[in-house]
Design an enzyme around this catalytic site. Sequence first.
Site, PDB file in Angstrom:
ATOM      1  N   SER A 126      18.834 -35.646 -32.987  1.00  0.00           N
ATOM      2  CA  SER A 126      20.188 -35.672 -31.907  1.00  0.00           C
ATOM      3  C   SER A 126      21.387 -35.944 -32.897  1.00  0.00           C
ATOM      4  O   SER A 126      22.236 -35.655 -33.049  1.00  0.00           O
ATOM      5  CB  SER A 126      19.799 -36.624 -31.453  1.00  0.00           C
ATOM      6  OG  SER A 126      19.605 -38.076 -31.182  1.00  0.00           O
ATOM      7  N   ALA A 139      12.873 -37.672 -32.706  1.00  0.00           N
ATOM      8  CA  ALA A 139      14.146 -37.237 -31.521  1.00  0.00           C
ATOM      9  C   ALA A 139      15.640 -37.622 -31.696  1.00  0.00           C
ATOM     10  O   ALA A 139      16.625 -37.356 -31.853  1.00  0.00           O
ATOM     11  CB  ALA A 139      13.625 -37.424 -30.191  1.00  0.00           C
ATOM     12  N   TYR A 140      15.195 -39.463 -32.452  1.00  0.00           N
ATOM     13  CA  TYR A 140      16.953 -39.932 -32.515  1.00  0.00           C
ATOM     14  C   TYR A 140      17.435 -38.752 -33.879  1.00  0.00           C
ATOM     15  O   TYR A 140      18.918 -38.550 -33.884  1.00  0.00           O
ATOM     16  CB  TYR A 140      16.555 -41.111 -33.246  1.00  0.00           C
ATOM     17  CG  TYR A 140      17.635 -42.067 -34.098  1.00  0.00           C
ATOM     18  CD1 TYR A 140      17.635 -41.642 -35.529  1.00  0.00           C
ATOM     19  CD2 TYR A 140      18.844 -42.944 -33.536  1.00  0.00           C
ATOM     20  CE1 TYR A 140      18.784 -42.471 -36.073  1.00  0.00           C
ATOM     21  CE2 TYR A 140      20.458 -43.429 -34.441  1.00  0.00           C
ATOM     22  CZ  TYR A 140      20.084 -43.227 -35.585  1.00  0.00           C
ATOM     23  OH  TYR A 140      21.076 -43.153 -36.048  1.00  0.00           O
ATOM     24  N   ALA A 141      16.815 -38.336 -35.034  1.00  0.00           N
ATOM     25  CA  ALA A 141      16.921 -38.310 -36.149  1.00  0.00           C
ATOM     26  C   ALA A 141      17.702 -36.024 -35.666  1.00  0.00           C
ATOM     27  O   ALA A 141      18.582 -35.999 -35.912  1.00  0.00           O
ATOM     28  CB  ALA A 141      15.976 -37.922 -37.184  1.00  0.00           C
ATOM     29  N   ASP A 186      24.151 -39.991 -39.473  1.00  0.00           N
ATOM     30  CA  ASP A 186      22.683 -41.084 -40.101  1.00  0.00           C
ATOM     31  C   ASP A 186      22.177 -39.973 -41.130  1.00  0.00           C
ATOM     32  O   ASP A 186      22.499 -39.118 -41.142  1.00  0.00           O
ATOM     33  CB  ASP A 186      21.877 -41.647 -38.818  1.00  0.00           C
ATOM     34  CG  ASP A 186      21.130 -42.417 -39.099  1.00  0.00           C
ATOM     35  OD1 ASP A 186      20.349 -42.960 -38.816  1.00  0.00           O
ATOM     36  OD2 ASP A 186      20.506 -42.283 -41.144  1.00  0.00           O
TER      37      ASP A 186
END
Length: 240
Positions: free
Chosen positions: A155, A151-153, A139
């Site tokens: 990971s 947390a998404y970024a 991403d």
Amino acid sequence: MTRKMPIIITGGGQRLGLACAKALVAQGYEVIITYRREREDIAILEGQGISCIQADFSSISGVDEFIARIQGRYSALGGIIHNASEWESEEDCLDTALLMEKMWQVHVFAPYRINLAFEALLCAGSEQDGQADIIHMTDYVAEKGSDKHIAYAASKAGLANLTCSFAKRFAPRIKVNAIAPSLLMFNSGDDTEYRNKALNKSLLRKEPGEQEGVLAIQYILDSRYMTGRTLSLDGGRHLV
Ligand SMILES: NC(=O)C1=CN([C@@H]2O[C@H](COP(=O)(O)OP(=O)(O)OC[C@H]3O[C@@H](n4cnc5c(N)ncnc54)[C@H](OP(=O)(O)O)[C@@H]3O)[C@@H](O)[C@H]2O)C=CC1
Ligand SMILES: Nc1nc2c(c(=O)[nH]1)N=C([C@H](O)[C@@H](O)CO)CN2
């Protein structure tokens, strides 16, 4: 040259994964998808020649069960596209420890564990097809961060780093690359205000759709000389 060895697409039950599975089958590839939630379309996909395997990567045992099923059924693989993903933010999160664990599990641990386990299968596939591929769907925010999906970024940044490590470990028989979209397709719940804000983040101000991702995957599969690299699909967002 059409590759003969099967390609696995994780999270292939919808959107980009499903579009990619259909595109590759149409070109004569043997395609395996994983899905987590049961859906009526699975029978239709099986009828179209796509092998569908139910897998939930949210636990170590779930990942290891998937690995065992593939190892028990296939002697060689042409590639694996790590597409399975959850896009969750801190905003509606009650427990940030669980959120970080969940993001890390699906975006980093699962690809890590699966890549290590499938090295021999991918090398066998490389013997047949001349090469094998691992593609990580990362991403744009892996590089830039995100104030609402922290947390998404993080990971996805971990997944981006796996691209470099596995490219070094698996060369020259297995290519390992990543694709980093900023926006491919909205979700049905995204309202007009959100959509306009997201569109204005890039120079080209458009929602390209899943075929933009399919094109990037096709390029990498056809490439004979790209590894350890990331294709950025961001409409010039990095220049805004
Ligand atoms: N859409 C976009 O604009 C962008 C997408 N990306 C990345 O591109 C990829 C494709 O995006 P998109 O098509 O929107 O993805 P989706 O959000 O549609 O998710 C793809 C699939 O991941 C599966 N999945 C989620 N968690 C798990 C899990 N724990 N175990 C197994 N499967 C799981 C889901 O399976 P099920 O439905 O069966 O539960 C889902 O169908 C993703 O990696 C995403 O992060 C990056 C930037 C922008
Ligand atoms: N697994 C997913 N990851 C991401 C999604 C998604 O729908 N599923 N969507 C985005 C957004 O497009 C964002 O980039 C802009 O709205 C990011 N990642």
